[in-house]
Write an enzyme that holds these catalytic residues in place. Sequence first.
Site, PDB file in Angstrom:
ATOM      1  N   LYS A 108      77.912 104.767  31.713  1.00  0.00           N
ATOM      2  CA  LYS A 108      78.539 106.086  31.769  1.00  0.00           C
ATOM      3  C   LYS A 108      77.977 107.037  30.714  1.00  0.00           C
ATOM      4  CE  LYS A 108      82.804 104.881  34.134  1.00  0.00           C
ATOM      5  NZ  LYS A 108      82.652 103.423  34.293  1.00  0.00           N
TER       6      LYS A 108
HETATM    7  C1  LIG Z   1      82.699 102.750  35.477  1.00  0.00           C
HETATM    8  C2  LIG Z   1      82.171 101.371  35.493  1.00  0.00           C
HETATM    9  C3  LIG Z   1      81.848 100.706  36.696  1.00  0.00           C
HETATM   10  C4  LIG Z   1      82.126 101.318  38.048  1.00  0.00           C
HETATM   11  O1  LIG Z   1      81.243 102.363  38.351  1.00  0.00           O
HETATM   12  P1  LIG Z   1      81.582 103.379  39.534  1.00  0.00           P
HETATM   13  O2  LIG Z   1      80.528 104.406  39.454  1.00  0.00           O
HETATM   14  O3  LIG Z   1      82.943 103.901  39.258  1.00  0.00           O
HETATM   15  O4  LIG Z   1      81.533 102.577  40.800  1.00  0.00           O
HETATM   16  C5  LIG Z   1      81.302  99.447  36.639  1.00  0.00           C
HETATM   17  N1  LIG Z   1      81.095  98.834  35.446  1.00  0.00           N
HETATM   18  C6  LIG Z   1      81.389  99.432  34.277  1.00  0.00           C
HETATM   19  C7  LIG Z   1      81.166  98.689  33.014  1.00  0.00           C
HETATM   20  C8  LIG Z   1      81.919 100.718  34.258  1.00  0.00           C
HETATM   21  O5  LIG Z   1      82.221 101.293  33.079  1.00  0.00           O
END
Ligand SMILES: *Cc1c(COP(=O)(O)O)cnc(C)c1O
Length: 424
Positions: A108
């Site tokens: 993210k």
């Molecule tokens: C947010 C997140 C996900 C999920 O990603 P999406 O784009 O919401 O499908 C998977 N793994 C981690 C560690 C995350 O922080």
Amino acid sequence: MIYINTKDSNEQVSFRQATINGLASQGGLYVPKSIPTLDSDWIQNIENYSDHEIGFHVMRQLIGTDSLSDDQLRKIVKETLSFDTPVVDLGHKINVLELFHGPTLAFKDVGARFMSRCLGQFNNEEEVNVLVATSGDTGSAVASGFFGVEGVKVTILFPKGKVSPFQEYQMSSLGHNIKAVEVEGTFDDCQALVKQAFRDKELNKKYSLSSANSINVARLLPQALYYFLAYKQMKQRGLSDELVFSVPSGNFGNITAGLLAKKMGLPIKRFVAANNANDTFYQYIQSGEWQPKPSVQTYSNAMDVGAPNNFDRILYLFDNNFTDIRREIKAYTYSNEETLTKMKSYYSSTDYVLDPHGAVGLLALEADLSLSEVGVFLATAHPKKFESVVVKAIPDYPIQQVDLGECQKFEIADDYIAFVNEIG
Ligand SMILES: *Cc1c(COP(=O)(O)O)cnc(C)c1O
């Protein structure tokens, strides 16, 4: 580039406006009106470009020329791709794309850094207040991404006692323009407060509120970049012909960005969506019926989403054609038990430490990969971020000590009024 609302194609805005608005009207999402395609020569030559050149070129096509100058975009891309996204060969045609080398150790960071810098550019006149609810990862990425960005103040709501100490530390230790607010309640309570604030027209106007959640185009689009960077690495190794990507999915932003990259011309063969027990998408692929449900808590808690937000964007990319969606995306679901067992056995056979999200991605990839294909699963977080789960599988995994004493003091927002005063 024009962005349209998935719920009303008459609502057409610039990338700049789509970023500022976050959500489109009637709960719709912004999508590019037409998907730009990249020159096939450019893709054939991708290994001759630096990562920053790739980032600039791809983002330029996606956001058009009306919202950011070349210099602005170059700078934003450079600050976004400021850490490695290596593809590591784990043997047996299985590779892992490690997306956890950023400042908060999860993918993210890419979207949060890109979006924060866009908002910083777009809002010169008045201060913007970014408001976000988190169950952990989003908050830490947003805190780090927006830290020190001028003209933007960030308030993060997290449920008391329900995020890991490491995440809490990442959110609350920065200070300056970042404020973490501890809420007596669950993630859903935090989310409800945020939604309530956004519905309040007066409050919105007074504080010029903006959201930083994953539905924002400026967070979603840059996630397409690491599929390009992964492809470049696989091409350099002569292994890019039949690439399958497995994506541990919650809100389905990450996989949507991959589908978008493919639509732009990146030669990815197909995708695998890996779910934990929150299997709404898996059920959809089985039955063709979309039935969102309440989320359940699992070890891979950043994927605990019962009503994935980006589903409408997937429908848009495939023109609502279920047959095409099914051809392009396989789906799997795994329990906590299966996840832990995989983390344990994979560590004994390879020494590689998986975080619970990556483990779900690997399980799905191994279940699905055919002989002629080469697989890449996304490791979305560093195992350190989920060490309380990792030690269940790998007892000798070193636990990092976090000194929460250094954090600024939290404020408690236990009702709406306190909350409104809080952000003022
Ligand atoms: C947010 C997140 C996900 C999920 O990603 P999406 O784009 O919401 O499908 C998977 N793994 C981690 C560690 C995350 O922080």
